[in-house]
Design a protein around this motif. Structure first.
Motif, PDB file in Angstrom:
ATOM      1  N   LEU A 162       0.838  -1.191   0.000  1.00  0.00           N
ATOM      2  CA  LEU A 162       0.000   0.000   0.000  1.00  0.00           C
ATOM      3  C   LEU A 162       0.883   1.254   0.000  1.00  0.00           C
ATOM      4  O   LEU A 162       1.760   1.414   0.835  1.00  0.00           O
ATOM      5  N   GLY A 163       0.646   2.142  -0.988  1.00  0.00           N
ATOM      6  CA  GLY A 163       1.415   3.374  -1.096  1.00  0.00           C
ATOM      7  C   GLY A 163       2.662   3.264  -1.948  1.00  0.00           C
ATOM      8  O   GLY A 163       3.269   4.285  -2.277  1.00  0.00           O
ATOM      9  N   SER A 164       3.075   2.041  -2.329  1.00  0.00           N
ATOM     10  CA  SER A 164       4.275   1.874  -3.144  1.00  0.00           C
ATOM     11  C   SER A 164       3.914   1.883  -4.629  1.00  0.00           C
ATOM     12  O   SER A 164       2.741   1.901  -5.011  1.00  0.00           O
ATOM     13  N   THR A 165       4.931   1.871  -5.499  1.00  0.00           N
ATOM     14  CA  THR A 165       4.710   1.964  -6.944  1.00  0.00           C
ATOM     15  C   THR A 165       5.427   0.844  -7.680  1.00  0.00           C
ATOM     16  O   THR A 165       6.389   0.246  -7.175  1.00  0.00           O
ATOM     17  N   GLY A 166       4.941   0.556  -8.873  1.00  0.00           N
ATOM     18  CA  GLY A 166       5.570  -0.379  -9.785  1.00  0.00           C
ATOM     19  C   GLY A 166       5.337   0.094 -11.200  1.00  0.00           C
ATOM     20  O   GLY A 166       4.482   0.948 -11.450  1.00  0.00           O
ATOM     21  N   GLY A 214       2.656   4.351 -17.332  1.00  0.00           N
ATOM     22  CA  GLY A 214       2.515   2.971 -16.884  1.00  0.00           C
ATOM     23  C   GLY A 214       2.950   2.746 -15.456  1.00  0.00           C
ATOM     24  O   GLY A 214       3.077   1.595 -15.021  1.00  0.00           O
ATOM     25  N   THR A 215       3.165   3.809 -14.681  1.00  0.00           N
ATOM     26  CA  THR A 215       3.544   3.677 -13.278  1.00  0.00           C
ATOM     27  C   THR A 215       2.285   3.450 -12.440  1.00  0.00           C
ATOM     28  O   THR A 215       1.358   4.262 -12.470  1.00  0.00           O
ATOM     29  N   VAL A 216       2.277   2.338 -11.709  1.00  0.00           N
ATOM     30  CA  VAL A 216       1.109   1.937 -10.918  1.00  0.00           C
ATOM     31  C   VAL A 216       1.392   2.233  -9.452  1.00  0.00           C
ATOM     32  O   VAL A 216       2.476   1.934  -8.937  1.00  0.00           O
ATOM     33  N   THR A 217       0.399   2.814  -8.757  1.00  0.00           N
ATOM     34  CA  THR A 217       0.531   3.132  -7.331  1.00  0.00           C
ATOM     35  C   THR A 217      -0.561   2.416  -6.550  1.00  0.00           C
ATOM     36  O   THR A 217      -1.744   2.497  -6.914  1.00  0.00           O
ATOM     37  N   GLY A 218      -0.158   1.718  -5.487  1.00  0.00           N
ATOM     38  CA  GLY A 218      -1.122   1.038  -4.633  1.00  0.00           C
ATOM     39  C   GLY A 218      -1.893   2.025  -3.789  1.00  0.00           C
ATOM     40  O   GLY A 218      -1.322   2.726  -2.970  1.00  0.00           O
ATOM     41  N   ALA A 219      -3.219   2.077  -4.006  1.00  0.00           N
ATOM     42  CA  ALA A 219      -4.057   3.057  -3.306  1.00  0.00           C
ATOM     43  C   ALA A 219      -4.864   2.435  -2.181  1.00  0.00           C
ATOM     44  O   ALA A 219      -5.210   3.109  -1.215  1.00  0.00           O
ATOM     45  N   GLY A 220      -5.206   1.158  -2.287  1.00  0.00           N
ATOM     46  CA  GLY A 220      -5.991   0.487  -1.246  1.00  0.00           C
ATOM     47  C   GLY A 220      -5.842  -1.009  -1.413  1.00  0.00           C
ATOM     48  O   GLY A 220      -5.631  -1.522  -2.527  1.00  0.00           O
ATOM     49  N   THR A 221      -5.924  -1.746  -0.328  1.00  0.00           N
ATOM     50  CA  THR A 221      -5.729  -3.192  -0.402  1.00  0.00           C
ATOM     51  C   THR A 221      -6.810  -3.832  -1.268  1.00  0.00           C
ATOM     52  O   THR A 221      -7.970  -3.427  -1.249  1.00  0.00           O
ATOM     53  N   GLY A 222      -6.418  -4.845  -2.040  1.00  0.00           N
ATOM     54  CA  GLY A 222      -7.350  -5.539  -2.917  1.00  0.00           C
ATOM     55  C   GLY A 222      -6.678  -5.898  -4.224  1.00  0.00           C
ATOM     56  O   GLY A 222      -5.458  -5.780  -4.382  1.00  0.00           O
ATOM     57  N   THR A 223      -7.484  -6.353  -5.196  1.00  0.00           N
ATOM     58  CA  THR A 223      -6.975  -6.790  -6.493  1.00  0.00           C
ATOM     59  C   THR A 223      -7.748  -6.099  -7.606  1.00  0.00           C
ATOM     60  O   THR A 223      -8.974  -5.943  -7.521  1.00  0.00           O
ATOM     61  N   THR A 224      -7.042  -5.683  -8.648  1.00  0.00           N
ATOM     62  CA  THR A 224      -7.676  -5.081  -9.822  1.00  0.00           C
ATOM     63  C   THR A 224      -6.817  -5.384 -11.036  1.00  0.00           C
ATOM     64  O   THR A 224      -5.778  -6.064 -10.943  1.00  0.00           O
TER      65      THR A 224
END
Length: 648
Positions: free
Chosen positions: A338-342, A377-387
């Motif tokens: 949560l809060g990190s990027t890929g 294409g940088t993805v940031t985790g905003a909340g727990t879960g899967t999408t």
């Protein structure tokens, strides 16, 4: 026996003028020796100081306020006197009622009614009543005048030598900031299609003629004015001129773009600049071309792109290959804290498996509350879960699975023992031991350390400390500051957390990203004061503390010499600004105190927005802090407000 009666009659005659002015409160309209309009009653004189005889548009506010002064029989100002401003019809005064200030003055702004002609405002008080007049008249229309550049002749497709100049006037007065829209006939163009007039009322553009010889026109239009038409004559290209196109061919993938340029040269080979070229495609189903020569390839095939300038032309070939056939995302899945990027990468290949370059994918997230994605294409985790995150190129799409898991231990809060005005401490005359309570977001943390840094780079550390509570998520850490330590804003420079044998270090930038409350504290001290005071927070208040007046509270701090003065500026409805001088709650030259601003706002008159706070300390250092600069402290110390609207 008649003498006493005669004496009585004489007394009555002598006293009659004294009572005549007190018998009625009807408007007097008396002109004083200096030309002012006034009224006298009850031992007071109400004088119309300024604002009489203005002119304005119906339904608009007059430019100058109506100013009244109340004095006694000796000409001394009368303070705190009630003054009423009464406008008729749909006109209004703001305020309708007010009180005179220490100099006996009261003022209001008069909004005229929608009717044309002379209008009257009735102003009354203990000194009587006066009438203020104004004239409501329709504003004069705007006239557009040619100021230069009309009637020129130049080669077709070239820029006219003289700029086109237009001037907007209202009763011989220049009109500024008026949008002028230009329309060209004959295929030419202007450099700025919509041009606002400058302070002198001028709008200036450069006109490029179209590609055909003959008469050309340029029409200027503006709101509230009749259009003006400029004319010019375009001559044909010079004898021996040649039009060339470069490159002479292009090979493009379907879905990609390329560009051509066309150049006109005279018989000697010299370039003739500023030409307007007409571009065409022989098959718009295969490739299209815009007015600048940029080609977009659509489907496989071959087309001829032609550039024309009057009777001259030049052509080039475009061969379009098959477009992309597959789209893949790498990697095809991500697991983020949560809060990190890929980062995800989209790869496009044609039917032969070759990588197709020049493709720009469009990225979307299936659930932005779980993960967001930007254009790179940088993805940031905003909340727990899967999408799923999807890339789209033309008609091709591909998706990658993204799972967001709880973040590792974070630091939501750091508290210290001193909390007023943002947590300041004073090392002017003594050593200080400062206790910090550090709160972790997770339980069962083994140890924790912390380091703080002064504005000049001095550091103090504490740790490894053990948990203070049973849940092992709260730690107490002591920092020792000696007498004479650096004054100013100290920051928590680093926090390390150890859990399950793993240690994570957080920098001050990490704490900023976490929004850790209490990650800075103020230290008061001694030395040469070269820094202006800081504004920590702003709070609104409403109640009976100041006789039902609304007031704003400002937390202001100066690290060395103390705050001498502060002033706040607000902007209300219609762009009206008001300022007030702040009053300290802790005497003269406080180094850290609350400062109050009492405003004469009426309930429901808002909203009022904070514009800035100007401060000065005893050493003469000054600064003006904008609302945006003050807002940055909201997550560091306390929440702070920017907009105020008091309710009845």
């Amino acid at each position: 026996m008649r003498a006493p009666r005669l004496r009585t009659l004489l007394y009555a005659v002598c006293l009659l003028p004294l009572f005549a002015g007190c018998s009625s409160d009807a408007p007097s309209g008396i002109a004083a020796p200096d030309g002012a309009v006034y009224s006298s009653q009850n031992g007071q004189r109400l004088t119309l100081v300024s604002g009489n005889g203005q002119a304005g548009a119906p339904g608009q506010v007059l430019p100058q306020p109506i100013v009244i002064q109340v004095t006694d029989t000796r000409g001394r100002p009368v303070a705190n006197g009630v003054i009423n401003f009464l406008a008729g019809g749909d006109a209004s005064a703001d305020p309708r009622q007010t009180r005179t200030d220490a100099a006996g003055y009261a003022r209001a702004y008069w909004t005229l009614s929608s009717a044309m002609g002379e209008q009257t405002l009735r102003v009354s008080g203990n000194g009587g009543t006066v009438l203020v007049t104004a004239n409501a008249r329709k504003p004069a229309g705007i006239t557009l005048v040619k100021a230069g550049g009309d009637g020129q002749t130049s080669a077709a497709g070239t820029v006219l030598i003289q700029p086109i100049q237009l001037r907007a006037l209202r009763d011989t007065i220049p009109v500024s900031a008026l949008p002028v829209t230009w329309t060209v006939t004959g295929g030419g163009r202007v450099d700025i299609p919509v041009t606002p007039t400058n302070a002198g009322g001028y709008a200036i553009v450069r006109w490029t003629l179209g590609p055909k010889a003959g008469a050309h026109t340029l029409t200027a239009r503006a709101p509230g004015a009749d259009p003006v038409v400029f004319t010019a004559t375009a001559s044909g290209p010079a004898r021996g001129a040649v039009l060339r196109i470069a490159p002479d061919s292009l090979v493009l993938q379907a879905g990609t773009t390329g560009a051509f340029t066309a150049t006109l040269r005279d018989a000697a080979g010299a370039e003739i600049p500023n030409q307007v070229i007409v571009w065409t495609s022989s098959n718009a189903a295969v490739a299209v071309v815009d007015s600048t020569g940029r080609v977009r390839a659509l489907t496989a095939g071959t087309v001829i792109i032609t550039a024309r300038l009057g009777a001259l032309s030049a052509s080039a070939t475009v061969r379009v290959r098959s477009g992309p056939s597959t789209l893949r995302i790498s990697p095809d899945s991500l697991v983020l804290a949560l809060g990190s990027t890929g980062t995800l990468t989209a790869v496009v290949r044609d039917a032969a498996g070759n990588v197709v370059t020049g493709q720009t994918p469009v990225w979307t997230s299936g659930a932005r509350v779980v993960a967001s994605v930007d254009a790179a294409g940088t993805v940031t985790g905003a909340g727990t879960g899967t999408t799923y995150v999807t890339a789209t190129v033309g008609t091709l799409t591909a998706s990658a699975r993204v799972r967001v898991v709880p973040a590792p231990v974070t630091i939501p809060l750091i508290q210290n023992r001193v909390s007023s005005t943002g947590g300041y401490i004073d090392v002017s005359s003594r050593d200080v031991t400062l206790n910090f309570w550090i709160h972790a977001s997770e339980r069962d943390v083994t140890t924790m350390t912390m380091r703080v840094r002064s504005p000049r780079g001095h550091v103090e550390e504490c740790g490894n400390v053990d948990a203070e509570n049973w849940f092992r998520d709260e730690f107490r850490c002591q920092v020792y500051l000696s007498r004479g330590a650096d004054p100013g804003l100290w920051r928590v420079d680093r926090v390390t957390v150890t859990k399950n044998g793993q240690t994570v270090a957080y920098s001050s930038a990490d704490l900023d990203r976490m929004g850790t409350a209490g990650r800075a504290f103020s230290v008061l001290g001694t030395g040469t004061d070269v820094q202006a005071p800081d504004v920590r927070n702003v709070w609104p208040h409403q109640g009976t503390r100041y006789a039902d007046r609304y007031y704003i509270q400002f937390g202001i701090i100066d690290y060395i010499s103390g705050v001498r003065a502060a002033q706040a500026t607000f902007r209300g409805p219609g762009g009206v600004t008001q300022s007030c001088n702040l009053t300290s709650t802790d005497g003269a030259l406080p180094r850290a105190a609350d400062w109050l601003c009492l405003m004469p706002w009426r309930a429901g008159s808002g909203p009022w927005n904070l514009v800035s706070v100007s401060v000065e300390d005893a050493a003469g250092n000054r600064a003006t802090h904008t609302a945006q600069q003050i807002a940055q402290w909201g997550g560091v110390f306390e929440s702070t407000f920017q907009q105020f609207e008091f309710r009845p």
